[in-house]
Design a protein around this motif. Structure first.
Motif, PDB file in Angstrom:
ATOM      1  N   LEU A  79     -16.327   4.400 -24.507  1.00 45.04           N
ATOM      2  CA  LEU A  79     -14.669   4.278 -24.225  1.00 45.04           C
ATOM      3  C   LEU A  79     -14.101   3.965 -25.386  1.00 45.04           C
ATOM      4  CD1 LEU A  79     -14.805   2.579 -20.772  1.00 45.04           C
ATOM      5  CD2 LEU A  79     -14.918   5.040 -21.320  1.00 45.04           C
ATOM      6  N   ALA A  80     -12.812   4.011 -25.569  1.00 46.13           N
ATOM      7  CA  ALA A  80     -12.056   3.556 -26.708  1.00 46.13           C
ATOM      8  C   ALA A  80     -12.169   2.115 -26.865  1.00 46.13           C
ATOM      9  CB  ALA A  80     -10.718   4.250 -26.562  1.00 46.13           C
ATOM     10  N   ASN A  81     -12.305   1.363 -26.040  1.00 44.62           N
ATOM     11  CA  ASN A  81     -12.532  -0.001 -26.159  1.00 44.62           C
ATOM     12  C   ASN A  81     -13.880  -0.492 -26.575  1.00 44.62           C
ATOM     13  OD1 ASN A  81     -14.151   0.034 -23.868  1.00 44.62           O
ATOM     14  ND2 ASN A  81     -12.596  -1.112 -22.640  1.00 44.62           N
ATOM     15  N   GLY A  82     -14.623   0.526 -26.982  1.00 44.13           N
ATOM     16  CA  GLY A  82     -16.101   0.211 -27.191  1.00 44.13           C
ATOM     17  C   GLY A  82     -17.183   0.062 -26.281  1.00 44.13           C
ATOM     18  N   GLN A 142       1.626  17.858 -19.990  1.00 45.77           N
ATOM     19  CA  GLN A 142       0.397  17.904 -20.851  1.00 45.77           C
ATOM     20  C   GLN A 142       0.359  16.814 -21.612  1.00 45.77           C
ATOM     21  OE1 GLN A 142       0.262  21.950 -22.912  1.00 45.77           O
ATOM     22  NE2 GLN A 142      -1.765  21.536 -22.076  1.00 45.77           N
ATOM     23  N   HIS A 143       1.513  16.201 -22.077  1.00 50.78           N
ATOM     24  CA  HIS A 143       1.415  14.833 -22.887  1.00 50.78           C
ATOM     25  C   HIS A 143       1.266  13.601 -21.891  1.00 50.78           C
ATOM     26  CE1 HIS A 143       2.876  16.807 -26.385  1.00 50.78           C
ATOM     27  NE2 HIS A 143       3.531  17.301 -25.526  1.00 50.78           N
ATOM     28  N   ARG A 144       1.834  13.723 -20.624  1.00 48.17           N
ATOM     29  CA  ARG A 144       1.564  12.630 -19.737  1.00 48.17           C
ATOM     30  C   ARG A 144       0.020  12.617 -19.448  1.00 48.17           C
ATOM     31  NH1 ARG A 144       5.477  12.456 -21.926  1.00 48.17           N
ATOM     32  NH2 ARG A 144       3.740  11.316 -23.195  1.00 48.17           N
ATOM     33  N   LEU A 145      -0.432  13.968 -19.245  1.00 47.46           N
ATOM     34  CA  LEU A 145      -2.033  14.153 -18.879  1.00 47.46           C
ATOM     35  C   LEU A 145      -2.833  13.422 -20.116  1.00 47.46           C
ATOM     36  CD1 LEU A 145      -2.038  17.521 -17.166  1.00 47.46           C
ATOM     37  CD2 LEU A 145      -2.159  15.090 -15.986  1.00 47.46           C
ATOM     38  N   PHE A 146      -2.349  13.721 -21.322  1.00 45.07           N
ATOM     39  CA  PHE A 146      -3.343  12.993 -22.449  1.00 45.07           C
ATOM     40  C   PHE A 146      -3.099  11.568 -22.110  1.00 45.07           C
ATOM     41  CE2 PHE A 146      -4.515  12.207 -26.759  1.00 45.07           C
ATOM     42  CZ  PHE A 146      -5.531  13.189 -26.772  1.00 45.07           C
ATOM     43  N   ASP A 147      -1.791  10.945 -21.936  1.00 41.95           N
ATOM     44  CA  ASP A 147      -1.631   9.373 -21.551  1.00 41.95           C
ATOM     45  C   ASP A 147      -2.802   9.180 -20.399  1.00 41.95           C
ATOM     46  OD1 ASP A 147       0.283   9.610 -23.554  1.00 41.95           O
ATOM     47  OD2 ASP A 147       1.881   9.604 -22.060  1.00 41.95           O
ATOM     48  N   LEU A 148      -2.820   9.891 -19.484  1.00 38.95           N
ATOM     49  CA  LEU A 148      -3.606   9.527 -18.370  1.00 38.95           C
ATOM     50  C   LEU A 148      -4.817   9.155 -18.742  1.00 38.95           C
ATOM     51  CD1 LEU A 148      -2.971  10.756 -14.706  1.00 38.95           C
ATOM     52  CD2 LEU A 148      -5.223   9.735 -15.686  1.00 38.95           C
ATOM     53  N   GLY A 149      -5.440  10.303 -19.718  1.00 36.91           N
ATOM     54  CA  GLY A 149      -6.722  10.128 -20.215  1.00 36.91           C
ATOM     55  C   GLY A 149      -6.918   9.160 -21.196  1.00 36.91           C
ATOM     56  N   GLY A 150      -6.087   8.763 -21.677  1.00 39.14           N
ATOM     57  CA  GLY A 150      -6.090   7.373 -22.551  1.00 39.14           C
ATOM     58  C   GLY A 150      -6.062   6.300 -21.694  1.00 39.14           C
ATOM     59  N   GLU A 151      -5.491   6.334 -20.687  1.00 38.56           N
ATOM     60  CA  GLU A 151      -5.441   5.104 -19.759  1.00 38.56           C
ATOM     61  C   GLU A 151      -7.068   4.953 -19.244  1.00 38.56           C
ATOM     62  OE1 GLU A 151      -1.658   5.187 -17.270  1.00 38.56           O
ATOM     63  OE2 GLU A 151      -3.374   5.396 -16.232  1.00 38.56           O
ATOM     64  N   LEU A 152      -7.705   6.062 -18.957  1.00 36.90           N
ATOM     65  CA  LEU A 152      -9.129   6.117 -18.473  1.00 36.90           C
ATOM     66  C   LEU A 152     -10.076   5.837 -19.537  1.00 36.90           C
ATOM     67  CD1 LEU A 152      -8.686   9.392 -16.420  1.00 36.90           C
ATOM     68  CD2 LEU A 152      -9.243   6.921 -15.481  1.00 36.90           C
ATOM     69  N   ALA A 153      -9.681   5.923 -20.992  1.00 41.86           N
ATOM     70  CA  ALA A 153     -10.539   5.772 -22.025  1.00 41.86           C
ATOM     71  C   ALA A 153     -10.456   4.256 -22.450  1.00 41.86           C
ATOM     72  CB  ALA A 153     -10.340   6.588 -23.202  1.00 41.86           C
ATOM     73  N   PRO A 164      -9.904   0.993 -20.304  1.00 42.94           N
ATOM     74  CA  PRO A 164      -9.442   0.478 -18.931  1.00 42.94           C
ATOM     75  C   PRO A 164      -8.732  -0.766 -19.112  1.00 42.94           C
ATOM     76  CG  PRO A 164     -11.924   0.721 -19.374  1.00 42.94           C
ATOM     77  CD  PRO A 164     -11.285   0.982 -20.596  1.00 42.94           C
ATOM     78  N   GLY A 165      -7.589  -0.860 -18.334  1.00 47.24           N
ATOM     79  CA  GLY A 165      -6.667  -1.908 -18.341  1.00 47.24           C
ATOM     80  C   GLY A 165      -5.145  -1.488 -19.161  1.00 47.24           C
ATOM     81  N   HIS A 166      -5.411  -0.374 -19.639  1.00 52.90           N
ATOM     82  CA  HIS A 166      -4.117  -0.074 -20.608  1.00 52.90           C
ATOM     83  C   HIS A 166      -3.353   1.107 -19.983  1.00 52.90           C
ATOM     84  CE1 HIS A 166      -2.341   0.531 -24.256  1.00 52.90           C
ATOM     85  NE2 HIS A 166      -2.088   1.847 -24.343  1.00 52.90           N
ATOM     86  N   ASP A 167      -2.375   0.507 -19.250  1.00 53.14           N
ATOM     87  CA  ASP A 167      -1.524   1.501 -18.351  1.00 53.14           C
ATOM     88  C   ASP A 167      -0.559   2.075 -19.071  1.00 53.14           C
ATOM     89  OD1 ASP A 167      -3.279   0.743 -16.360  1.00 53.14           O
ATOM     90  OD2 ASP A 167      -1.667  -0.872 -15.445  1.00 53.14           O
ATOM     91  N   LEU A 168      -0.366   3.455 -18.870  1.00 50.10           N
ATOM     92  CA  LEU A 168       0.620   4.254 -19.582  1.00 50.10           C
ATOM     93  C   LEU A 168       1.628   4.917 -18.654  1.00 50.10           C
ATOM     94  CD1 LEU A 168      -1.503   5.563 -22.520  1.00 50.10           C
ATOM     95  CD2 LEU A 168       0.342   3.886 -22.755  1.00 50.10           C
ATOM     96  N   ASN A 210      -4.725   2.069 -12.567  1.00 49.20           N
ATOM     97  CA  ASN A 210      -3.290   2.128 -12.377  1.00 49.20           C
ATOM     98  C   ASN A 210      -2.835   3.009 -11.335  1.00 49.20           C
ATOM     99  OD1 ASN A 210      -0.561   2.322 -12.691  1.00 49.20           O
ATOM    100  ND2 ASN A 210      -0.657   3.625 -14.658  1.00 49.20           N
ATOM    101  N   ASN A 211      -2.357   2.214 -10.359  1.00 52.02           N
ATOM    102  CA  ASN A 211      -1.991   3.057  -8.907  1.00 52.02           C
ATOM    103  C   ASN A 211      -0.768   4.161  -9.080  1.00 52.02           C
ATOM    104  OD1 ASN A 211      -2.238   3.451  -5.944  1.00 52.02           O
ATOM    105  ND2 ASN A 211      -0.042   2.591  -5.926  1.00 52.02           N
ATOM    106  N   GLN A 212      -0.126   3.878 -10.114  1.00 52.33           N
ATOM    107  CA  GLN A 212       0.926   4.850 -10.756  1.00 52.33           C
ATOM    108  C   GLN A 212       0.271   6.196 -10.996  1.00 52.33           C
ATOM    109  OE1 GLN A 212       4.009   4.854 -10.147  1.00 52.33           O
ATOM    110  NE2 GLN A 212       3.714   2.907  -8.949  1.00 52.33           N
ATOM    111  N   SER A 213      -0.785   6.148 -11.620  1.00 47.71           N
ATOM    112  CA  SER A 213      -1.608   7.463 -12.096  1.00 47.71           C
ATOM    113  C   SER A 213      -2.188   8.191 -10.994  1.00 47.71           C
ATOM    114  CB  SER A 213      -2.705   6.921 -13.154  1.00 47.71           C
ATOM    115  OG  SER A 213      -2.140   6.513 -14.371  1.00 47.71           O
ATOM    116  N   ALA A 214      -2.497   7.421  -9.916  1.00 44.77           N
ATOM    117  CA  ALA A 214      -3.256   8.098  -8.692  1.00 44.77           C
ATOM    118  C   ALA A 214      -1.965   8.704  -8.134  1.00 44.77           C
ATOM    119  CB  ALA A 214      -3.730   7.184  -7.757  1.00 44.77           C
TER     120      ALA A 214
END
Length: 188
Positions: free
Chosen positions: A20-23, A69-80, A82-86, A148-152
């Protein structure tokens, strides 16, 4: 800004895990990776849909869908990370406004609609069905970890918007929607 990917293969995932992006390292079949993959696939399907929307009459719909598309990339970033809500409530509200805007131009539904009528309408429905899968896998992850519940909610609204987009494309193309026909009852 430097290059983000200087080497495309690292061999670090050859044993079935990924970083993940956090290592943090997790299995490639982890629910987080499933959700990440689905969001990535959704973004790709949406990109394919947008590339096919090349007529002037579809321009307003294309313009409305493109930022997603940009927001979906943000959502992917959230998943990569954890705890970083966009994704925020305002992003959900923006989708709801688009749904209301485009749905106001459509005839009320009187029957179920099947994916088809044109390649573009079918692509919009395919994108919608991938979105539903992404939402399901996101909710699976939510049962195991805090997300992030907002992402769901965003994924839920996006699938609704994609349904309205499919209907809007049919309207703007002058394509008849394919209505579901119930199986005929056998004669007694």
């Amino acid at each position: 800004m430097g290059y983000r990917l200087s080497k495309l293969y690292t061999r670090t995932g050859d044993a079935g895990d990924t970083g993940l992006a956090n290592g943090q390292r997790i299995r490639k079949d982890h629910p987080r990776v499933e959700a990440m993959g689905d969001v990535d696939e959704l973004n790709s399907q949406l990109g394919l849909l947008l590339c096919q929307m090349d007529s002037d009459r579809l321009a307003p719909l294309k313009q409305a869908l493109s930022p997603i598309q940009h927001r979906l990339f943000d959502l992917g970033g959230e998943l990569a990370i954890p705890g970083h809500d966009l994704i925020e409530a305002a992003d959900v509200t923006a989708l709801e406004q688009l749904i209301d805007q485009f749905n106001a131009e459509l005839e009320p539904l009187k029957n179920f609609i099947l994916p088809g009528g044109s390649v573009l309408v079918a692509q919009a429905h395919l994108t919608r069905s991938v979105c539903r899968r992404a939402e399901r896998h996101y909710l699976t992850l939510a049962m195991e970890e805090e997300v992030n519940n907002q992402s769901a909610i965003y994924l839920n609204r996006l699938s609704d918007l994609l349904f309205v987009a499919a209907r809007t494309i049919a309207l703007l193309e002058g394509t008849a929607e394919v209505l579901w026909a119930a199986k005929p009852k056998p004669e007694a």
